[in-house]
Scaffold this active site. Structure first.
Site, PDB file in Angstrom:
ATOM      1  N   GLU A   1       0.602  -1.312  -0.004  1.00 37.89           N
ATOM      2  CA  GLU A   1      -0.011  -0.132  -0.142  1.00 37.89           C
ATOM      3  C   GLU A   1       0.817   1.343  -0.034  1.00 37.89           C
ATOM      4  O   GLU A   1       0.350   2.548  -0.365  1.00 37.89           O
ATOM      5  CB  GLU A   1      -0.775  -0.208   1.053  1.00 37.89           C
TER       6      GLU A   1
ATOM      7  N   SER B   1     -36.376 -35.067  41.366  1.00 32.26           N
ATOM      8  CA  SER B   1     -35.508 -36.072  41.981  1.00 32.26           C
ATOM      9  C   SER B   1     -34.215 -35.521  42.056  1.00 32.26           C
ATOM     10  O   SER B   1     -33.378 -36.096  42.760  1.00 32.26           O
ATOM     11  CB  SER B   1     -35.202 -37.768  41.450  1.00 32.26           C
TER      12      SER B   1
END
Length: 602
Positions: A17, A295
């Site tokens: 770039e 339970s």
């Protein structure tokens, strides 16, 4: 921060770039001239002359309009920024601000985010070809969208690789290897706005508790969590697939589910699933759905009894006979076992492993409802519970997280440590603001807890969870199923050596799902464990415990070698003296004496 960025990324970025980034003063006139000549020659825009600094200015401060005025502003601002800031600061800002794609209606800005969006991994774990792909995307995130145009992106990546080779960032071999690799991306599901929303919900709640000042919570904190992303994905898969399987099998719809996975030793939460739609950040059933636990309450009652070793042990016979109790509304309550049968007397370990209701109710009433409520609190569930007989069969509403806390203390040898999803919090300047430093607390007797876990292991061998042994024949685990009235809720809490899993299946409208704990929620546990390699349950044998022998018919202590006895661990100091003779003089036949033993009277 720039120090955390792999050097190959910044080197590739500059090479592609802005080759003169470290030489120019914000703008590069020669680059602009080269670009202008190239564009005139091609008759269209084929090359840009903007420096990284100019691109940063455009991204941060200006619109994208293509006018001379904007370009002049861009250049002047770039010169000012270059004069005021170091190249490293400018590069760091660029790395965090550059536009690299679109995630629905949200832009993907910065390489850190893009790394997760495209590869589901942090920057420092990317390969050279993946770094080159991200750098290549900068030129046009829409045109070079790797999910839409992989061939186009591969060509652009290869250009970047060539430029890296020309700048001696890659060797010829590295270049050729990267050139031959396909474009491999993550599924795209990794960058949701709220990844793992149920777990993050718990993180936010804890964050509000440990940091009172809301201003601090919004100031770029670094929050370190207990999340195990592998465990989270496995739990989400187990729940979403498991619920669909159960609906198809039962022929019903609109089932919901939740799951909590925690580390037994540390209390760290590894994963939370708040519903069958694991991506949905709505009602979190793991934290907020308080349902009757059935339970699952039974181990609490048996633990309360085993903490009274002079009166109760695993062999103690419990009554299993008809009983009538007055409920809170004055009505008579007659609890039944699942098979509607009564056995007269059953050993305590059998009553728990077979999840028998009637012996549990009778035992619970003997112990006292207040004692049971106290044990619930000591196990870590600080919730008010109603002291009525149905409490003994789980007529109390807890969330999956609360159940997991209760079982975590039992699985951790009676040591309580709060379940938590945050380990530490640091300021943006890396100052430690908070860390989890609560030490485990011995809330219930270690020896009694060992006996309880022995019984919970029996549940997986011969009781209501015996299909666990069928699925994992070489791994010892422990756990307990839970089923509520009319099969409205299906529960399971189970653990191996390291982790505890609590799962629940039910309906939001409280309609029956027709699933027991073993046929429903336990299957989610099995599905989760099948995705990994569970470690066999091992617990240290506490001092004061030993193997004792008991008469099968009476449950009384017996001598070793007597017939019709069974052996279980027990707190030896609390046992009466060992009988000198076997019951009824019955004894296992001794080995016949040899001629010499008879001769010398041995």
């Amino acid at each position: 921060q720039i120090d955390n960025v792999p050097p190959i990324l910044t080197q590739a970025l500059v090479a592609v770039e802005d080759k003169d980034f470290y030489k120019h003063f914000g703008v590069a006139p020669l680059s602009i001239m080269r670009a202008l000549l190239a564009n005139i020659s091609a008759g269209r825009t084929v090359q840009g002359g903007s420096t990284l600094t100019q691109q940063l200015v455009k991204n941060l401060f200006l619109t994208r309009e293509q006018t001379i005025t904007r370009k002049i502003k861009e250049a002047l601002m770039a010169v000012i920024i270059d004069a005021r800031y170091s190249k490293e600061v400018i590069l760091e800002a660029y790395l965090n601000e550059v536009f690299l794609g679109q995630n629905g209606d949200t832009g993907v800005y910065g390489f850190g985010l893009a790394s997760y969006f495209y590869y589901d991994r942090p920057l420092n774990e990317l390969s050279v070809d993946e770094v080159a792909t991200l750098v290549g995307i900068i030129k046009g995130p829409s045109y070079y969208n790797p999910r839409k145009y992989p061939k186009r992106v591969a060509e652009r990546r290869n250009v970047v690789l060539r430029l890296m080779l020309d700048d001696n960032l890659l060797s010829p071999n590295e270049y050729q290897t990267a050139l031959d690799l396909p474009i491999n991306l993550a599924s795209g599901a990794s960058l949701k706005k709220d990844k793992h929303p149920a777990f993050m919900d718990q993180v936010r709640r804890e964050l509000r508790q440990v940091l009172d000042n809301p201003d601090i919570r919004q100031s770029g904190l670094k929050v370190f969590t207990t999340l195990d992303s592998n465990a989270q994905v496995k739990a989400e898969l187990a729940v979403s697939k498991g619920v669909a399987i159960q609906e198809k099998r039962i022929g019903k719809r609109d089932f919901e589910a939740a799951m909590v996975v925690s580390d037994i030793d540390t209390g760290e939460i590894r994963s939370i699933v708040g519903g069958r739609n694991t991506d949905y950040a709505g009602f979190n059933r793991a934290l907020d759905a308080k349902r009757a636990i059935g339970s699952l309450i039974k181990p609490v009652i048996y633990l309360t009894a085993l903490e009274l070793p002079e009166t109760y042990n695993l062999a103690t016979h419990l009554a299993d006979e008809p009983i009538k109790l007055k409920s809170t509304h004055g009505k008579m309550w007659e609890p039944q076992n699942y098979d509607k049968k009564f056995r007269g007397q059953v050993p305590l370990v059998t009553a728990l492993s077979r999840s028998l209701n009637v012996p549990t109710v009778i035992l619970g009433m003997e112990l006292g409802l207040g004692s049971i409520a106290d044990t619930i609190w000591r196990l870590g569930v600080e919730e008010e519970v109603g002291l009525y007989p149905a409490l003994t069969l789980g007529a109390v509403n807890f969330s999956p997280l609360q159940v997991n806390q209760m079982y975590q203390t039992m699985a951790n040898n009676g040591q309580y440590i709060p379940l938590h999803s945050i380990t530490s919090i640091m300021s943006p300047n890396n100052d430690l603001l908070w860390s989890f430093d609560i030490k485990p607390e011995q809330r219930v007797d270690e020896k009694a807890t060992y006996l309880l876990n022995y019984a919970l292991h029996k549940v997986t061998l011969e009781g209501t969870a015996k299909s666990i042994r069928a699925n994992f024949p070489n791994v010892n685990m422990a756990g307990k199923t839970g089923t509520t009235d009319d099969y409205r809720d299906s529960w399971f809490s189970g653990f191996d050596k390291n982790i505890l899993v609590t799962s629940w299946i039910g309906k939001d409208n409280n309609e029956p799902v027709n699933l027991s704990g073993s046929s429903g929620a336990m299957q989610l546990f099995i599905a989760y464990q099948k995705q990994q390699e569970p470690k066999s349950l091992v617990r240290r044998f506490p001092k004061g415990l030993g193997i004792a022998h008991f008469d099968k018919e009476t449950g009384n202590l017996s001598r070793a070698g007597c017939t019709d006895t069974f052996s279980v661990p027990a707190i030896t100091e609390a046992l009466p003296a060992i009988p000198k003779k076997c019951t009824g003089e019955s004894r296992v036949p001794e080995k016949p004496k040899t001629f010499w033993e008879k001769l010398f009277g041995k």
